[in-house]
Motif scaffolding. Structure first.
Motif, PDB file in Angstrom:
ATOM      1  N   ASN A 172       0.818  -1.217   0.000  1.00 33.79           N
ATOM      2  CA  ASN A 172       0.000   0.000   0.000  1.00 33.79           C
ATOM      3  C   ASN A 172       0.852   1.267   0.000  1.00 33.79           C
ATOM      4  O   ASN A 172       0.308   2.371   0.023  1.00 33.79           O
ATOM      5  N   ARG A 173       2.157   1.121  -0.025  1.00 30.12           N
ATOM      6  CA  ARG A 173       3.059   2.274  -0.116  1.00 30.12           C
ATOM      7  C   ARG A 173       3.791   2.195  -1.442  1.00 30.12           C
ATOM      8  O   ARG A 173       4.721   1.416  -1.605  1.00 30.12           O
ATOM      9  N   MET A 174       3.360   3.023  -2.384  1.00 34.97           N
ATOM     10  CA  MET A 174       3.838   2.910  -3.757  1.00 34.97           C
ATOM     11  C   MET A 174       4.578   4.152  -4.200  1.00 34.97           C
ATOM     12  O   MET A 174       4.184   5.278  -3.871  1.00 34.97           O
ATOM     13  N   SER A 175       5.617   3.920  -4.972  1.00 34.48           N
ATOM     14  CA  SER A 175       6.300   5.018  -5.654  1.00 34.48           C
ATOM     15  C   SER A 175       5.470   5.425  -6.867  1.00 34.48           C
ATOM     16  O   SER A 175       4.454   4.793  -7.188  1.00 34.48           O
ATOM     17  N   PHE A 176       5.918   6.466  -7.564  1.00 32.30           N
ATOM     18  CA  PHE A 176       5.196   6.917  -8.752  1.00 32.30           C
ATOM     19  C   PHE A 176       5.112   5.797  -9.783  1.00 32.30           C
ATOM     20  O   PHE A 176       4.041   5.531 -10.351  1.00 32.30           O
ATOM     21  N   GLY A 177       6.242   5.118 -10.018  1.00 35.34           N
ATOM     22  CA  GLY A 177       6.250   4.029 -10.988  1.00 35.34           C
ATOM     23  C   GLY A 177       5.329   2.893 -10.581  1.00 35.34           C
ATOM     24  O   GLY A 177       4.662   2.282 -11.426  1.00 35.34           O
ATOM     25  N   GLU A 178       5.281   2.607  -9.288  1.00 35.20           N
ATOM     26  CA  GLU A 178       4.403   1.543  -8.808  1.00 35.20           C
ATOM     27  C   GLU A 178       2.928   1.921  -8.928  1.00 35.20           C
ATOM     28  O   GLU A 178       2.080   1.061  -9.195  1.00 35.20           O
ATOM     29  N   ARG A 179       2.634   3.209  -8.761  1.00 37.58           N
ATOM     30  CA  ARG A 179       1.247   3.641  -8.947  1.00 37.58           C
ATOM     31  C   ARG A 179       0.833   3.492 -10.412  1.00 37.58           C
ATOM     32  O   ARG A 179      -0.310   3.131 -10.712  1.00 37.58           O
ATOM     33  N   LEU A 180       1.765   3.773 -11.321  1.00 35.28           N
ATOM     34  CA  LEU A 180       1.483   3.527 -12.738  1.00 35.28           C
ATOM     35  C   LEU A 180       1.189   2.056 -12.978  1.00 35.28           C
ATOM     36  O   LEU A 180       0.225   1.688 -13.674  1.00 35.28           O
ATOM     37  N   LYS A 181       2.025   1.189 -12.400  1.00 33.75           N
ATOM     38  CA  LYS A 181       1.829  -0.255 -12.539  1.00 33.75           C
ATOM     39  C   LYS A 181       0.487  -0.672 -11.945  1.00 33.75           C
ATOM     40  O   LYS A 181      -0.241  -1.484 -12.528  1.00 33.75           O
ATOM     41  N   ASN A 182       0.122  -0.080 -10.808  1.00 31.81           N
ATOM     42  CA  ASN A 182      -1.127  -0.444 -10.144  1.00 31.81           C
ATOM     43  C   ASN A 182      -2.333  -0.054 -10.988  1.00 31.81           C
ATOM     44  O   ASN A 182      -3.302  -0.828 -11.106  1.00 31.81           O
ATOM     45  N   ILE A 183      -2.281   1.131 -11.590  1.00 31.51           N
ATOM     46  CA  ILE A 183      -3.377   1.565 -12.463  1.00 31.51           C
ATOM     47  C   ILE A 183      -3.490   0.641 -13.675  1.00 31.51           C
ATOM     48  O   ILE A 183      -4.594   0.284 -14.106  1.00 31.51           O
ATOM     49  N   PHE A 184      -2.344   0.231 -14.206  1.00 35.09           N
ATOM     50  CA  PHE A 184      -2.359  -0.699 -15.335  1.00 35.09           C
ATOM     51  C   PHE A 184      -3.086  -1.996 -14.969  1.00 35.09           C
ATOM     52  O   PHE A 184      -3.944  -2.473 -15.715  1.00 35.09           O
TER      53      PHE A 184
END
Length: 534
Positions: A209-221
């Motif tokens: 539940n603690r995401m970097s910007f890149g991880e948030r992109l991956k999560n949205i994908f």
């Protein structure tokens, strides 16, 4: 103070027990389960309902391999489908695991992964098409439907992983209670509660539940991918059924989201914090219970471990899908431990099995995990095993294989209660140190026992909570006051995009009017000054 004599107390108790009160409170429950490991959870609720005096009827298919036709706890309605649902075939997941391991272990090309993923989507579509035929077979059987109408059920208890029961409940106009963690589009919260993808991991993302910007992109994908799979692969067959039997004004997804109570098989001791709703009741670990004595032969083996204790290993039925070279590496690692090992193993016997390792086809997992001599649990990360290890405070060596198992193990790893290994890279050189680390580093056991204390520290036990809310829905003919109708709103209204667009238009209109007025006044002023100069 007057006290009733024992004989009078017993007489009063017998009179109360002989009254019609329990039968007056008893209800009738229609159950739509999902086969496989999901049935283990549903069957516990069924046994509780039966013990509380309720009458339970289970709808099963003729090909079910866990859900038996005859049981002391329920009556069964057996429906024969045109073809068995794939997940009811015992070798389906084993062959599925073997295929993906073969691709991963041999460095499969991107093309091989694309082909496998495409085949997986076809299988997913096939599973839901097969499951949708349960509705057809029931609705097209007037004798069965008459039986269901005349059954006068109080509610329908459904595992919505295969949501055929949702349509039947709507047809019978009965309230719904879900026994749920997974639903057609993934994790159940994403259907019933606000799920900001900025910090709520989507299924398949393997994120915390603690995401970097890149991880948030991956999560949205992954979130969009899950929605697309649900919309284009899963829902079409159910949409056809809804249009066929209920008309175009009824929306399948609205029916799916309209359950009165969601019995969510989650606990925030294990899950990441996230928004929830008033009709979501958390029963994570409800299947856990204090351990019972082991069978004499198993107890003798455990006691023979001395001060070293035992390691328990179970990868569920999927262990038959592991190649023999992997199980041989596991056996080689176990052989070097001073601990004794009890290993649930269904495949070919490893040739290098150590004298300290006992292979069994079945083991009393909960009772072994609760034994004081158990030091560690080697597991694949299934939810049932995870919660039993939390309940008994036993640290885990994780070997996730499929589906949500990697994400389950990630949650334990982040909490410092598990060491996780990649099954495709597993050998004795990596397996043995991982087991030794969990056995000898106190932080793993300390962290897991902390989770155990948190999990048990509740005002009401999860199993009792589940029973209360099922009976609550029976008593009140539903729980509409706990259920939001937000799911019926268009997506643009739900996110207030129409309001924001209106406010933006107002701001632009007012701003434009002000600018035009100022420009007009300036223009008039300039003309007046010019005329004065002339």
């Amino acid at each position: 103070m007057n006290v009733l004599k024992p004989s009078w107390s017993l007489l009063l108790l017998s009179v109360l027990l002989s009254t019609d009160l329990p039968s007056a409170l008893a209800g009738k429950v229609l159950v739509f389960p999902v086969d496989g490991s999901h049935w283990v959870n549903m069957n516990i609720l069924i046994e509780d309902l039966h013990s509380s005096g309720h009458e339970v009827t289970v709808v099963r298919t003729a090909s079910s391999w866990y859900i038996k036709e005859h049981s002391p706890h329920y009556k069964a309605i057996t429906v024969t489908l045109p073809e068995p649902i794939n997940i009811e075939k015992q070798d389906f997941f084993i062959s599925f695991l073997s295929e993906i391991l073969e691709i991963q272990r041999h460095g499969g090309s991107p093309l091989a992964f694309v082909q496998f993923y495409w085949q997986m989507l076809k299988n997913l579509y096939g599973i839901h098409w097969q499951a949708s035929q349960l509705v057809v077979e029931m609705f097209e059987n007037p004798v069965l439907m008459k039986q269901l109408y005349e059954g006068h059920y109080d509610l329908v208890l459904i595992d919505p992983g295969l949501p055929a029961g949702v349509l039947v409940a709507h047809k019978l106009k009965l309230p719904m209670v879900y026994n749920v963690r997974w639903i057609t589009s993934g994790e159940g919260h994403f259907v019933v509660a606000p799920s900001p993808v900025s910090y709520v991991p989507a299924a398949g993302s393997h994120l915390s539940n603690r995401m970097s910007f890149g991880e948030r992109l991956k999560n949205i994908f992954h979130y969009v991918l899950n929605m697309c799979i649900d919309h284009f692969i899963v829902r079409p067959e159910y949409d056809k059924l809804v249009a066929r039997y209920f008309g175009p004004e009824t929306d399948f997804y609205h029916l799916l989201q309209g359950a009165d109570i969601w019995l969510m098989r989650s606990d925030f001791v294990f899950e990441f914090p996230r928004p929830t709703m008033p009709n979501v009741v958390y029963i994570g670990g409800f299947q856990c219970k204090p351990s019972k004595p082991l069978p004499p032969d198993l107890e003798e083996f455990v006691q023979g471990s001395g001060e070293h204790g035992v390691v328990v290993m179970s990868l569920g039925t999927l262990v038959k899908g592991l190649p023999s070279e992997i199980t041989s590496e596991i056996a080689a690692g176990f052989a070097q431990l001073p601990q004794r090992v009890i290993w649930r193993h269904l495949g070919e016997r490893p040739h290098n099995l150590g004298n300290n390792t006992l292979l069994v086809k079945w083991l009393p997992q909960n009772d072994l995990l609760g034994h004081p001599k158990t030091r560690a649990f080697v597991a694949h990360g299934g939810a049932n095993g995870i919660y039993e290890s939390i309940y008994h405070g036993v640290p885990v060596v994780g070997i996730p294989l499929l589906f949500d198992q990697s994400e389950n193990m990630l949650r334990l790893k982040i909490r410092g209660a598990a060491k996780v290994l990649d099954v495709t890279k597993l050998d004795s050189q990596s397996f043995l140190p991982a087991v030794q680390e969990v056995l000898h580093q106190p932080s793993y056991r300390d962290n897991m026992q902390r989770l155990s204390r948190l999990h048990k520290d509740q005002p009401i036990q999860p199993q009792d909570s589940a029973l209360f809310w099922i009976e609550y829905v029976m008593r009140h003919k539903g729980a509409a006051h706990l259920r939001t109708d937000s799911y019926k709103m268009p997506w643009y209204s739900y996110h207030s995009l129409d309001v924001m667009a209106f406010l933006l238009a107002v701001v632009l209109a007012v701003g434009g009017a002000v600018v035009l007025t100022i420009r007009y006044l300036c223009f008039r002023l300039c003309r007046r000054q010019k005329s004065k100069r002339e």
